[in-house]
Design an enzyme around this catalytic site. Structure first.
Site, short mmCIF file in Angstrom:
data_model
loop_
_atom_site.label_atom_id
_atom_site.label_comp_id
_atom_site.label_asym_id
_atom_site.label_seq_id
_atom_site.Cartn_x
_atom_site.Cartn_y
_atom_site.Cartn_z
N ASP A 38 -1.05 -0.53 -7.06
CA ASP A 38 0.20 -1.41 -7.72
C ASP A 38 -0.01 -1.83 -8.97
O ASP A 38 -1.01 -1.60 -9.87
CB ASP A 38 0.28 -2.81 -6.64
CG ASP A 38 0.97 -2.74 -5.36
OD1 ASP A 38 1.37 -1.47 -5.31
OD2 ASP A 38 0.79 -3.58 -4.76
N LYS A 60 4.93 -2.25 -8.21
CA LYS A 60 6.32 -2.45 -8.28
C LYS A 60 6.54 -3.51 -9.18
O LYS A 60 6.08 -4.64 -9.47
CB LYS A 60 6.74 -3.26 -6.90
CG LYS A 60 6.04 -2.52 -5.56
CD LYS A 60 6.20 -3.55 -4.56
CE LYS A 60 5.75 -2.93 -3.41
NZ LYS A 60 5.02 -3.67 -2.53
N MET A 174 5.40 -15.72 -8.00
CA MET A 174 6.89 -14.97 -8.42
C MET A 174 7.89 -16.07 -8.61
O MET A 174 9.03 -16.03 -8.36
CB MET A 174 7.18 -14.20 -7.07
CG MET A 174 6.18 -13.13 -6.87
SD MET A 174 6.44 -12.27 -5.04
CE MET A 174 5.87 -13.72 -3.95
C1 LIG Z 1 3.65 -10.07 -5.52
S1 LIG Z 1 2.52 -11.46 -5.77
C2 LIG Z 1 1.03 -10.73 -5.64
C3 LIG Z 1 0.24 -12.06 -5.28
C4 LIG Z 1 -1.40 -11.42 -5.26
N1 LIG Z 1 -1.46 -10.59 -3.83
C5 LIG Z 1 -2.67 -12.48 -5.39
O1 LIG Z 1 -2.96 -12.96 -4.21
O2 LIG Z 1 -2.53 -12.97 -6.07
C6 LIG Z 1 2.72 -11.29 -7.28
C7 LIG Z 1 2.84 -12.76 -8.31
O3 LIG Z 1 1.55 -13.24 -8.33
C8 LIG Z 1 1.23 -13.91 -9.38
N2 LIG Z 1 0.21 -13.48 -10.17
C9 LIG Z 1 -0.57 -12.36 -9.86
N3 LIG Z 1 -1.64 -12.14 -10.70
C10 LIG Z 1 -1.23 -12.96 -11.70
C11 LIG Z 1 -1.89 -13.27 -12.83
N4 LIG Z 1 -2.89 -12.53 -13.37
N5 LIG Z 1 -1.64 -14.21 -13.80
C12 LIG Z 1 -0.34 -14.60 -13.40
N6 LIG Z 1 0.23 -14.73 -12.12
C13 LIG Z 1 -0.23 -13.73 -11.48
C14 LIG Z 1 2.49 -14.01 -10.21
O4 LIG Z 1 3.12 -15.34 -9.68
C15 LIG Z 1 3.21 -12.78 -9.56
O5 LIG Z 1 4.44 -12.93 -9.73
#
Ligand SMILES: C[S@@+](CC[C@H](N)C(=O)[O-])C[C@H]1O[C@@H](n2cnc3c(N)ncnc32)[C@H](O)[C@@H]1O
Length: 269
Positions: A38, A60, A174
């Site tokens: 991803d 995505k 998100m």
């Molecule tokens: C589709 S979700 C995926 C979450 C992921 N599976 C996790 O456990 O962290 C995507 C959201 O996770 C958050 N996110 C993931 N990685 C991030 C990062 N390095 N910095 C800030 N927000 C992050 C943000 O809010 C982003 O919109």
């Protein structure tokens, strides 16, 4: 003809910092011959994939799905049935807002086994990077991971009353584009406007930026600073503690043996 030994590894890559990849994830990655990944997986982690392995990028961005979920599901089954060792690599943890469980269901329905390799989710990795606990005795009795994503044209369908609890840390995934709606709803249900709140962009990566303010002013701060996605929002009294702890990241040696000094954490009152 199905290969009964076929299996897909659903692997969490962590929030960005390559050193936050688990040993198990790295071991699985090294033996993969197909890696389906991803957008949130960092380049440093992609560089750990064996040169001979096939890499397939499947998306995505928020409103720009590179490959629809149904096609990703089907791709995993096809690859596994062809006898490949398949790694489905996702940012953070696959089972936290990662659709990992949807893919696991589809694999199961199609007779393909899977193994789950957890990753450090954004909330855990990023709170550590800020020196901020998610729970703290006397400040927070629990933490809730909440989606801030709404279907196009529909408002956020959340139980705001239950979320507006001063004893609970809220972590919104998100939630960047809906931050004003999130703040307004929480305050309408009684969460004080001066509740500490933080927004962290590209957490744990070299490009990490963040601002710390209050529930009342965070939406404006985020716009002023033009924080780019992905952004994690943390709301709760634990956010305030980050500024009181004498937390320091020590200088460290990079891959070339050069001493690197961590960046100052920028804070916005
Ligand atoms: C589709 S979700 C995926 C979450 C992921 N599976 C996790 O456990 O962290 C995507 C959201 O996770 C958050 N996110 C993931 N990685 C991030 C990062 N390095 N910095 C800030 N927000 C992050 C943000 O809010 C982003 O919109």
């Amino acid at each position: 003809m199905k290969n009964s030994a076929s299996k897909v590894y659903l692997v969490g890559a962590g929030p960005g910092d390559p050193e936050l990849l688990t040993v198990k994830a790295l071991n699985v990655l090294k033996k993969a011959d197909v890696v389906v990944y991803d957008r949130l997986v960092s380049q440093e982690i992609l560089d750990m994939i064996e040169p001979g392995a096939t890499r397939i990028y499947v998306g995505k961005a928020a409103s720009n799905h590179h490959l629809p979920q149904e096609d990703i599901n089907a791709l995993l089954v096809t690859m596994a049935e062809s006898g490949h060792t398949v790694v489905r690599l996702k940012g953070g943890d696959p089972f936290i807002f990662g659709r990992g469980s949807e893919e696991a269901e589809y694999l199961t329905d199609h007779g393909v086994g899977f193994e789950m390799v957890p990753g450090i989710t954004a909330a855990s990795g990023i709170s550590a990077a800020l020196g901020m606990p998610l729970t703290h005795r006397g400040l927070s009795t629990g933490v809730r991971f909440v989606t801030g994503h709404a279907q196009a044209g529909v408002g956020l369908d959340l139980n705001w009353k239950s979320l507006a609890d001063e004893q609970t840390t809220l972590v919104f995934y998100m939630g960047l584009s809906n931050l004003p709606e999130i703040a307004t709803n929480l305050m309408a249900e009684g969460l004080p406007a001066d509740t500490p709140a933080a927004a962290i962009s590209k957490g744990t990566s070299d490009d990490q930026r963040q601002c710390i303010g209050t529930l009342g002013n965070l939406p404006e701060l985020v716009v002023d600073l033009d924080l780019p996605a992905p952004v994690l929002i943390v709301v709760g009294r634990v956010v305030g503690i980050a500024e009181t702890l004498n937390w320091q990241e020590l200088p460290y040696e990079d891959a070339n043996g050069a001493l690197q000094f961590p960046k100052e954490v920028e804070r916005t009152a």
